[in-house]
Design a protein around this motif. Structure first.
Motif, PDB file in Angstrom:
ATOM      1  N   GLU A 100       0.857  -1.130  -0.041  1.00 62.66           N
ATOM      2  CA  GLU A 100      -0.047   0.005   0.039  1.00 62.66           C
ATOM      3  C   GLU A 100       0.671   1.370   0.002  1.00 62.66           C
ATOM      4  O   GLU A 100       0.496   2.253  -0.434  1.00 62.66           O
ATOM      5  CB  GLU A 100      -0.896   0.111   1.269  1.00 62.66           C
ATOM      6  CG  GLU A 100      -2.020  -0.974   1.069  1.00 62.66           C
ATOM      7  CD  GLU A 100      -2.849  -0.993   2.281  1.00 62.66           C
ATOM      8  OE1 GLU A 100      -2.974   0.044   3.001  1.00 62.66           O
ATOM      9  OE2 GLU A 100      -3.633  -1.900   2.491  1.00 62.66           O
ATOM     10  N   ASP A 103       1.052   2.852  -3.409  1.00 61.83           N
ATOM     11  CA  ASP A 103      -0.330   3.135  -4.026  1.00 61.83           C
ATOM     12  C   ASP A 103      -0.226   4.687  -4.213  1.00 61.83           C
ATOM     13  O   ASP A 103      -0.900   5.295  -3.504  1.00 61.83           O
ATOM     14  CB  ASP A 103      -1.394   2.619  -3.440  1.00 61.83           C
ATOM     15  CG  ASP A 103      -2.600   2.780  -4.201  1.00 61.83           C
ATOM     16  OD1 ASP A 103      -2.628   3.263  -5.271  1.00 61.83           O
ATOM     17  OD2 ASP A 103      -3.697   2.086  -3.754  1.00 61.83           O
ATOM     18  N   GLU A 106      -4.059   6.295  -4.526  1.00 66.50           N
ATOM     19  CA  GLU A 106      -4.853   6.308  -3.422  1.00 66.50           C
ATOM     20  C   GLU A 106      -4.405   7.594  -2.572  1.00 66.50           C
ATOM     21  O   GLU A 106      -5.525   8.331  -2.297  1.00 66.50           O
ATOM     22  CB  GLU A 106      -4.267   5.147  -2.494  1.00 66.50           C
ATOM     23  CG  GLU A 106      -5.239   4.891  -1.141  1.00 66.50           C
ATOM     24  CD  GLU A 106      -4.800   3.814  -0.289  1.00 66.50           C
ATOM     25  OE1 GLU A 106      -4.303   4.091   0.594  1.00 66.50           O
ATOM     26  OE2 GLU A 106      -5.298   2.788  -0.893  1.00 66.50           O
TER      27      GLU A 106
END
Length: 115
Positions: A100, A103, A106
């Motif tokens: 994550e 990312d 995001e």
């Protein structure tokens, strides 16, 4: 016109453009060779600096990449701007596309929701 307005207008003329790239080294010999060629062809680089640069490029592919990527090239063809200042660096990193932390979209979506 107040001093505050003048300062705001002057400040708005400058934009900080931040770009982060992750690249995969697929041919380190070609990368190093290209960087050494560029260093060798740089007519403005002092000889003592040239030796240091060549040594750094031979030891570290990230240094080779930093010698080949020039942020000036990113904006020279953009109309209506003049590059005022630039800095860049290159370093090895651990990259996991499934993590994550990497990312980037995001983060952009979260910023859009906050704004």
């Amino acid at each position: 016109m107040s001093t505050e307005n003048t300062q705001d207008e002057a400040t708005s003329r400058y934009v900080r453009l931040q770009v982060e790239l992750i690249v995969e080294l697929t041919d380190t010999e070609a990368l190093t060779s290209a960087a050494l060629d560029q260093i060798g062809e740089d007519e403005y680089m002092p000889e003592d600096e040239r030796g240091h640069a060549e040594d750094a490029v031979r030891r570290d592919e990230a240094e080779a990449l930093a010698y080949l990527v020039d942020p000036f090239d990113l904006v020279t063809s953009v109309p209506g701007i003049e590059l005022v200042q630039a800095s860049w660096s290159s370093a090895h990193t651990d990259y996991d596309p499934d993590d994550e932390e990497w990312d980037l979209y995001e983060e952009d979506e979260a910023a859009d929701e906050d704004g």
